[in-house]
Design a protein around this motif. Sequence first.
Motif, short mmCIF file in Angstrom:
data_model
loop_
_atom_site.label_atom_id
_atom_site.label_comp_id
_atom_site.label_asym_id
_atom_site.label_seq_id
_atom_site.Cartn_x
_atom_site.Cartn_y
_atom_site.Cartn_z
N SER A 235 29.76 54.40 31.32
CA SER A 235 30.78 54.94 30.41
C SER A 235 32.10 54.19 30.48
N LEU A 236 32.16 53.14 31.29
CA LEU A 236 33.40 52.38 31.42
C LEU A 236 33.58 51.48 30.21
N LYS A 237 34.69 51.65 29.50
CA LYS A 237 35.02 50.83 28.34
C LYS A 237 36.41 50.24 28.55
N PHE A 238 36.54 48.96 28.24
CA PHE A 238 37.78 48.25 28.49
C PHE A 238 38.50 47.90 27.20
N GLN A 239 39.80 47.68 27.34
CA GLN A 239 40.59 47.06 26.29
C GLN A 239 41.51 46.04 26.94
N PRO A 240 41.77 44.93 26.26
CA PRO A 240 42.68 43.94 26.85
C PRO A 240 44.11 44.43 26.79
N VAL A 241 44.90 44.04 27.78
CA VAL A 241 46.35 44.27 27.74
C VAL A 241 46.93 43.01 27.11
N PRO A 242 47.31 43.05 25.84
CA PRO A 242 47.63 41.82 25.11
C PRO A 242 48.78 41.03 25.72
N VAL A 243 49.80 41.75 26.20
CA VAL A 243 50.96 41.06 26.78
C VAL A 243 51.20 41.60 28.18
N TYR A 244 50.77 40.83 29.15
CA TYR A 244 51.09 41.13 30.55
C TYR A 244 50.89 39.83 31.31
N PRO A 245 51.98 39.11 31.53
CA PRO A 245 51.85 37.76 32.10
C PRO A 245 51.35 37.76 33.54
N ASP A 246 50.68 36.68 33.91
CA ASP A 246 50.40 36.43 35.32
C ASP A 246 51.74 36.34 36.06
N TYR A 247 51.71 36.56 37.37
CA TYR A 247 52.95 36.69 38.12
C TYR A 247 53.68 35.37 38.36
N TYR A 248 53.01 34.26 38.14
CA TYR A 248 53.65 32.94 38.25
C TYR A 248 53.41 32.20 36.94
N PRO A 249 54.04 32.66 35.87
CA PRO A 249 53.67 32.22 34.53
C PRO A 249 53.99 30.78 34.21
N ASN A 250 54.82 30.14 35.03
CA ASN A 250 55.16 28.74 34.76
C ASN A 250 54.20 27.76 35.42
N LEU A 251 53.24 28.26 36.17
CA LEU A 251 52.28 27.38 36.84
C LEU A 251 51.11 27.06 35.92
N PRO A 252 50.48 25.91 36.11
CA PRO A 252 49.33 25.53 35.27
C PRO A 252 48.23 26.59 35.33
N GLY A 253 47.63 26.86 34.18
CA GLY A 253 46.51 27.79 34.10
C GLY A 253 46.91 29.24 33.90
N ALA A 254 48.22 29.56 33.97
CA ALA A 254 48.65 30.95 33.80
C ALA A 254 48.51 31.38 32.34
N THR A 255 48.38 32.68 32.13
CA THR A 255 48.34 33.23 30.78
C THR A 255 49.41 34.30 30.64
N SER A 256 49.76 34.61 29.41
CA SER A 256 50.78 35.64 29.15
C SER A 256 50.16 36.99 28.85
N GLY A 257 48.84 37.07 28.76
CA GLY A 257 48.19 38.34 28.49
C GLY A 257 46.74 38.16 28.13
N GLY A 258 46.00 39.27 28.07
CA GLY A 258 44.60 39.24 27.70
C GLY A 258 43.66 39.00 28.87
N ARG A 259 44.14 38.33 29.89
CA ARG A 259 43.33 38.14 31.10
C ARG A 259 43.19 39.46 31.84
N VAL A 260 44.09 40.38 31.57
CA VAL A 260 44.10 41.69 32.22
C VAL A 260 43.46 42.72 31.29
N LEU A 261 42.54 43.50 31.84
CA LEU A 261 41.91 44.58 31.10
C LEU A 261 42.35 45.92 31.69
N GLU A 262 42.23 46.97 30.89
CA GLU A 262 42.42 48.32 31.39
C GLU A 262 41.38 49.22 30.74
N ALA A 263 41.06 50.31 31.41
CA ALA A 263 40.10 51.26 30.85
C ALA A 263 40.69 51.94 29.62
#
Length: 555
Positions: free
Chosen positions: A103-131
């Motif tokens: 019964s677990l269903k996810f949605q992306p958190v569209p805007v929630y940056p990684d904690y070191y957003p200026n480093l290579p490979g970081a994203t500003s959102g979507g990599r994080v999901l929530e129920a």
Amino acid sequence: MREEEFDVVVVGAGAAGLTAAAVAAAEKCRVALLEATPLIGGTSAVSGGMVWMPANPKQEGDTVAMARIYLRETVPGLANESVREAFLARAGEAVEYLESKTSLKFQPVPVYPDYYPNLPGATSGGRVLEALPFDGTELGEKFALLRPPLPEFTLFGGMMISRADIPHLRNVFRRPTSTWKVMKLLARYARQRMTAQRGTTLYLGNALTGRLFKSVLELGVHISLGTAVERLIEEEGRVCGVETVSHDGERARLRAKAVILASGGFSHDAELRKAHLPPAAQPVSATISSGATSGARLARAAGGRINERAANRAFWVPASCFVRKDGTQGVFPHTVTDRGKPGLIAVDRNGRRFVNEALSYHEFVLAMLRQPDSAVPAYLICDSSFLWKYGLGRIKPFSLSCKADIASGYLHRAETIAELAAKLRLPPQALQDTIDAYNAKAEMGEDPEFGRGGDIYQRHLGDAGVRPNPCVAPIRKPPYYAVAVYPADLGTAAGLRTDARARVLAEDDAPIPGLYACGNDMNSVMNGAYPGPGITLGPALTFGYVAAKDAAALR
């Protein structure tokens, strides 16, 4: 002693244990889920519930390669790399499986940056999901067994709010649309309280664990609450079950092909805490205590080993401590509600700032631990405008009275900075100089000393309505307020050494047959780093899935 037979025994009913139990049951195993406390959910149930899942099927643009680059930039050393690679490879797989089988269903958190957003490979959102939000009434009478959120994070005695609702609550007196939205939320809550002890619309970690709880119920998992594991059963070189004792003293021997440890780490194991965590961080944990033997200690008796090479052996958060009206001890984790907002600074016992207050909670505490003689405790200081708008610690925004918290010593109040310094036993002139220096540039949104608000993560946690810098504003309007904060763990990062299949490893790096670990019982794939939101729950769900799939194959 009562004896029972199962295919899989799971120890601990937080997100990792619930996931492992649900997956094993979905794989047609007979599963026992053991929880030492009377409630389901553990620390996961009171958490923010975000799940860091790189290259997940709900996000476009992210790739395993990007996440790998980011982790190599942020995670110290190469230790545990094979397990980290397994996480990257199987996180998306776990998401798809859980959504199709539970019964677990996810949605992306569209805007929630990684904690070191200026480093290579970081994203500003979507990599994080929530129920997705969950209706607790779907659990029926079992809803009472789901651990409620911390009362400090609810409104009106039990109403949860979503992240999307927070701006409406802040603007309830200023915008008609927000007023209408809040009125509807209150009306819904009032209806729910007619039949339930708290609000039944669940968000964050409560939605995550609520959905997983529903899943294990529907999949026929045998659940034993108030049941602690005393030892692992070993025969012919393999783990083949557990011996348990219930709160009423009943003992049982549960035999199984596999045991999955998901007890939540050793945050409340005094001996292991003393051995692995720095002295300045000994007294306070923001995790839920079960009072039972930790999974790490159980596994050590069977030949398992705690990883000694993690750069940091816990995930950190600054926390303030208090006593609730019912006499229970409270710990408030200062994650995102106050530190990054404009108009607050943190000072050490010399009355000086020592850190960029808008950094991640983990980085904030690392700064405290680098100078424990002066920065433990530290003090968060604000003025009356800030307190009214944003709150401070357990003091909620728009609080009409703080007398009880002032009387208890949790909140310090003073009409002048000198008076506040005296109450905190700080050098008065040093504190005044610190605030004067901060205020001199704060009017222009600048923080030359620490560069607060200097990246998208920091600005995300600020107040978008404050310009030019959402993280910086002067501290000017008396009375002034302060709260003391201490280093606290959100969970242990050093855990049992495992392989990529979540099997616990012995001293010779050989897997111990029949024994698995996930969640904080398993050594973190991040080696003590905290690269982004949900980097504990992401691996917890992934390796709960991995362990259960592997254990199910043992049948």
